[in-house]
Design a protein around this motif. Structure first.
Motif, PDB file in Angstrom:
ATOM      1  N   ARG A 170      24.288 113.512 100.546  1.00 38.97           N
ATOM      2  CA  ARG A 170      24.974 113.063 101.776  1.00 38.97           C
ATOM      3  C   ARG A 170      25.399 111.609 101.698  1.00 38.97           C
ATOM      4  N   THR A 171      24.689 110.803 100.919  1.00 44.10           N
ATOM      5  CA  THR A 171      24.945 109.357 100.900  1.00 44.10           C
ATOM      6  C   THR A 171      26.165 108.969 100.076  1.00 44.10           C
ATOM      7  N   ARG A 173      29.919 108.735  99.589  1.00 44.09           N
ATOM      8  CA  ARG A 173      31.042 108.810 100.527  1.00 44.09           C
ATOM      9  C   ARG A 173      32.315 109.352  99.900  1.00 44.09           C
ATOM     10  N   ASP A 177      33.223 106.505  94.734  1.00 48.35           N
ATOM     11  CA  ASP A 177      31.971 105.818  95.032  1.00 48.35           C
ATOM     12  C   ASP A 177      30.949 106.017  93.902  1.00 48.35           C
ATOM     13  N   ARG A 181      28.129 103.327  91.341  1.00 48.79           N
ATOM     14  CA  ARG A 181      26.687 103.534  91.385  1.00 48.79           C
ATOM     15  C   ARG A 181      26.070 103.610  89.988  1.00 48.79           C
ATOM     16  N   GLY A 229      19.433 114.160  95.783  1.00 50.25           N
ATOM     17  CA  GLY A 229      19.984 112.934  95.228  1.00 50.25           C
ATOM     18  C   GLY A 229      19.793 112.783  93.731  1.00 50.25           C
ATOM     19  N   THR A 249      27.243 116.847 100.581  1.00 49.20           N
ATOM     20  CA  THR A 249      28.615 116.530 100.969  1.00 49.20           C
ATOM     21  C   THR A 249      29.566 117.181  99.988  1.00 49.20           C
TER      22      THR A 249
END
Length: 294
Positions: A170-171, A173, A177, A181, A229, A249
């Motif tokens: 979910r984190t 976006r 993105d 990371r 994650g 997501t």
């Protein structure tokens, strides 16, 4: 040299030993050894290297093996044709991608099982590469794989069109993105999975060329890890059901990268049994719908 000789030779080559071949052929090892020795004498060349653990093919044996495999399969097809009276029955072994088996096949298989109760249907899941190999080796009557395949020995027909989506925690976006990371992990099926290769290409196109992978054998394992994650994955949108809403997501892809077709493949030269013919007829409305969508 006759078909019986080639049958014995193929069994020894496939099983790697005279004794193991004798067990499969319901005979004694001395009979197998004698048949192989007489075949070698007739051809004027050794077909096997003998060693303490069994046998290995010589160069001449390797050249003979494809013909022996074809003869064995032709004899098997001939037997099946004689026994087939037109009523769908007996074994039917199909292969499928894990995602296709979970998303698309249940209603087709349920309808087929009700219409053809005398068929013993087995469904095996694997990657596209693995399934193609199993069909080519006559271990599957047919399989659902990512296409197009374009293999001269295989007949293929489009069955489904899938919309792909990048699935992340979910984190995350956006797809871009991920590049900010660091090197992401991809959570994928084992090597040979088409979606895995497409995901690697997708990330490479955004400058992410160093990825680490974690392999899972089930769809639930992949989605659970993504939700936690651990990494990202690429899947048909339809397999990410409502149960995963709020946990992961889904990111839209550019049209050129978002669509893939699932095709049904079978060997062109293999006998099409009544059981397989009935299955193809049962799935034909889905195939016609896929063709109309192109």
């Amino acid at each position: 040299m006759d078909a019986g000789d080639l049958k014995v030779f193929e069994a020894v080559a496939r099983l790697g030993g005279m004794n193991r071949a004798a067990g499969e052929l319901n005979t004694v090892q001395s009979n197998v050894t004698t048949r192989i020795r007489l075949l070698e004498d007739q051809l004027g060349t050794p077909l096997f290297h003998r060693h303490s653990r069994g046998v290995a093919l010589t160069a001449a044996g390797q050249r003979l093996l494809p013909y022996a495999v074809r003869v064995r399969q032709l004899l098997e097809d001939a037997r099946r044709a004689v026994e087939d009276d037109g009523v769908p029955r007996g074994p039917l072994t199909l292969g499928s991608l894990e995602t296709t088996a979970g998303l698309r096949l249940p209603p087709i298989l349920a309808g087929y099982a009700a219409a053809c109760p005398e068929v013993d249907l087995v469904l095996r899941t694997n990657t596209s590469a693995g399934l193609i190999g199993e069909v080519l080796e006559h271990r599957l009557d047919g399989a659902f794989v990512s296409g197009p395949v374009n293999h001269p020995e295989l007949a293929e027909q489009t069955v489904f069109h899938e919309e792909l989506t990048l699935v992340t925690a979910r984190t995350v976006r956006s797809i871009d993105d991920l590049a900010r990371r660091g090197d992401p992990r991809i959570v994928v099926f084992r090597a040979g999975c088409t979606y895995r290769q497409m995901l690697e290409n997708l990330l490479a196109g955004r400058g992410i060329v160093r990825v680490r992978q974690i392999e899972f054998g089930s769809l639930e394992g992949i989605l659970g890890s993504v939700a936690a994650g651990v990494g990202v994955t690429l899947l048909p949108r339809g397999v990410v059901g409502p149960a995963w809403n709020g946990l992961v997501t889904l990111h839209d892809l550019p049209p050129a990268q978002a669509h893939v077709e699932t095709v049904f493949i079978r060997r062109r030269d293999a006998y099409v049994s009544s059981a397989l013919s009935a299955f193809l007829e049962h799935a034909r409305p889905t195939m016609r719908h896929a063709d109309a969508a192109e």
